[in-house]
Design a protein around this motif. Structure first.
Motif, short mmCIF file in Angstrom:
data_model
loop_
_atom_site.label_atom_id
_atom_site.label_comp_id
_atom_site.label_asym_id
_atom_site.label_seq_id
_atom_site.Cartn_x
_atom_site.Cartn_y
_atom_site.Cartn_z
N SER A 98 -142.48 51.35 47.08
CA SER A 98 -143.71 51.38 47.50
C SER A 98 -143.70 52.02 49.06
O SER A 98 -142.77 52.24 49.26
CB SER A 98 -144.00 49.92 47.60
N GLU A 99 -144.91 52.22 49.50
CA GLU A 99 -144.82 53.22 50.58
C GLU A 99 -143.99 52.36 51.86
O GLU A 99 -143.39 53.09 52.48
CB GLU A 99 -146.44 52.93 51.28
N ASP A 100 -143.95 51.22 51.88
CA ASP A 100 -143.17 50.46 52.95
C ASP A 100 -141.67 50.20 52.41
O ASP A 100 -140.77 49.94 53.03
CB ASP A 100 -143.50 49.14 53.26
N GLY A 101 -141.23 50.42 51.07
CA GLY A 101 -139.96 50.49 50.79
C GLY A 101 -139.46 49.27 50.04
O GLY A 101 -138.29 49.01 49.85
N ALA A 102 -140.41 48.22 50.37
CA ALA A 102 -139.86 46.99 49.88
C ALA A 102 -140.09 46.43 48.42
O ALA A 102 -139.63 45.69 47.88
CB ALA A 102 -140.57 45.95 50.88
N GLN A 103 -141.02 47.12 47.87
CA GLN A 103 -141.21 46.82 46.49
C GLN A 103 -140.91 48.10 45.39
O GLN A 103 -141.03 49.18 45.65
CB GLN A 103 -142.60 46.32 46.22
N SER A 125 -136.01 39.29 47.03
CA SER A 125 -135.81 40.43 46.87
C SER A 125 -136.49 41.37 47.81
O SER A 125 -135.82 42.33 48.68
CB SER A 125 -135.68 41.11 45.79
N VAL A 126 -137.77 41.21 47.84
CA VAL A 126 -138.75 41.85 48.73
C VAL A 126 -138.61 41.58 50.44
O VAL A 126 -138.50 42.59 51.11
CB VAL A 126 -140.19 41.53 48.45
N THR A 127 -138.21 40.42 50.71
CA THR A 127 -137.91 39.83 51.90
C THR A 127 -136.57 40.51 52.41
O THR A 127 -136.45 41.13 53.49
CB THR A 127 -137.88 38.28 52.08
N VAL A 128 -135.65 40.62 51.67
CA VAL A 128 -134.38 41.47 52.09
C VAL A 128 -134.43 42.69 52.18
O VAL A 128 -134.01 43.27 53.15
CB VAL A 128 -133.22 40.92 51.04
N ARG A 129 -135.28 43.37 51.41
CA ARG A 129 -135.62 44.72 51.41
C ARG A 129 -136.08 44.99 52.69
O ARG A 129 -136.10 46.16 53.24
CB ARG A 129 -136.12 45.23 50.21
N GLN A 130 -137.38 44.38 52.87
CA GLN A 130 -137.91 44.53 54.28
C GLN A 130 -136.95 44.54 55.46
O GLN A 130 -137.13 45.50 56.32
CB GLN A 130 -139.06 43.54 54.38
N GLN A 131 -136.04 43.69 55.37
CA GLN A 131 -134.94 43.67 56.39
C GLN A 131 -134.25 45.00 56.46
O GLN A 131 -133.78 45.43 57.37
CB GLN A 131 -134.17 42.40 56.47
N TRP A 132 -133.79 45.30 55.29
CA TRP A 132 -132.90 46.50 54.94
C TRP A 132 -133.61 47.83 55.66
O TRP A 132 -132.99 48.44 56.30
CB TRP A 132 -132.37 46.72 53.58
N VAL A 133 -134.92 47.70 55.13
CA VAL A 133 -135.73 49.00 55.89
C VAL A 133 -135.65 49.11 57.32
O VAL A 133 -135.56 50.05 58.00
CB VAL A 133 -137.15 48.88 55.22
N LEU A 134 -136.03 47.71 57.90
CA LEU A 134 -136.06 47.70 59.34
C LEU A 134 -134.56 48.06 59.93
O LEU A 134 -134.46 48.87 60.90
CB LEU A 134 -136.18 46.40 59.68
N ALA A 135 -133.48 48.10 59.36
CA ALA A 135 -132.21 48.32 59.56
C ALA A 135 -131.92 49.72 59.38
O ALA A 135 -130.74 50.21 59.68
CB ALA A 135 -131.25 47.53 59.07
N GLY A 136 -132.67 50.53 58.57
CA GLY A 136 -132.25 51.67 58.03
C GLY A 136 -131.55 52.13 57.03
O GLY A 136 -131.26 53.17 56.80
N TRP A 137 -131.55 50.92 56.24
CA TRP A 137 -130.36 51.12 55.22
C TRP A 137 -131.33 51.16 53.87
O TRP A 137 -130.52 51.39 52.66
CB TRP A 137 -129.61 49.85 55.03
N HIS A 138 -132.61 51.26 53.77
CA HIS A 138 -133.16 51.22 52.58
C HIS A 138 -134.45 51.93 52.82
O HIS A 138 -135.09 52.08 53.89
CB HIS A 138 -133.62 49.78 52.05
N PRO A 139 -135.04 52.42 51.61
CA PRO A 139 -134.55 52.50 50.53
C PRO A 139 -133.37 53.53 50.07
O PRO A 139 -132.90 54.71 50.90
CB PRO A 139 -135.77 53.12 49.66
N PRO A 140 -132.54 53.24 49.34
CA PRO A 140 -131.40 53.95 48.94
C PRO A 140 -131.61 55.31 48.32
O PRO A 140 -132.74 55.87 47.74
CB PRO A 140 -130.65 53.30 47.69
N LYS A 141 -130.80 56.31 48.70
CA LYS A 141 -130.92 57.56 48.01
C LYS A 141 -130.71 57.98 46.75
O LYS A 141 -129.62 57.13 46.19
CB LYS A 141 -130.08 58.51 48.93
N GLU A 142 -131.29 58.90 46.01
CA GLU A 142 -131.08 58.90 44.58
C GLU A 142 -129.92 59.25 44.16
O GLU A 142 -129.30 60.34 44.95
CB GLU A 142 -132.26 59.86 43.90
N THR A 143 -128.90 58.81 43.26
CA THR A 143 -127.70 59.24 42.99
C THR A 143 -127.71 60.18 41.67
O THR A 143 -128.48 60.02 40.72
CB THR A 143 -126.75 58.01 42.91
#
Length: 143
Positions: A98-103, A125-143
């Motif tokens: 999603s645009e915000d990276g959480a979903q 999962s969405v709540t944790v991803r929101q925090q990861w986005v704030l920390a700059g850890w998410h979304p992950p890069k494609e491997t």
């Protein structure tokens, strides 16, 4: 290797192949509490084996939600489709962030059915991803 025991060597090989990342929600091992699990793409209860080509890495939530499911209904077409196979299919062909990276958004019938079946956008999962986005850890890069 259908003996019900997966060697440590094979476990390490699968972790490397999966880049220490859940094949479904893309959670990275370094951010998940507890080890990512070796999961059976086709569950043993449905005739799956312990062979390498039936094993991949999954977080506990995805693995538990998947359970013995191998297919699900696409909410757009109402057709039963196979769930995403992280060993054989490319994540970015079936999902996007999603645009915000959480979903996780399913962009194919397989992707949409998998999002629902595995509850990839559950509140935890969405709540944790929101925090990861704030920390700059998410979304992950494609491997």
């Amino acid at each position: 290797m259908s003996s019900g025991w997966i060697s440590e060597t094979l476990r390490e090989k699968i972790r490397a192949q999966a880049s220490d990342q859940c094949g479904y929600c893309r959670s990275l091992q370094i951010y998940v509490l507890g080890l990512l699990e070796i999961e059976h793409i086709i569950p043993k209860a449905k005739g799956g084996t312990d062979d390498e080509d039936n094993l991949w890495l999954a977080c506990r939530l995805c693995n538990n939600y998947k359970g013995t499911q191998t297919d699900a209904v696409d909410p757009v077409t109402s057709k039963k489709v196979k769930l995403f196979n992280p060993r054989k299919q490319k994540w970015s062909k079936h999902f996007e962030w999603s645009e915000d990276g959480a979903q996780i958004i399913g962009i194919t019938a397989c992707g949409r059915a998998t999002v629902i079946a595995l509850q990839l956008n559950n509140i935890i999962s969405v709540t944790v991803r929101q925090q990861w986005v704030l920390a700059g850890w998410h979304p992950p890069k494609e491997t």
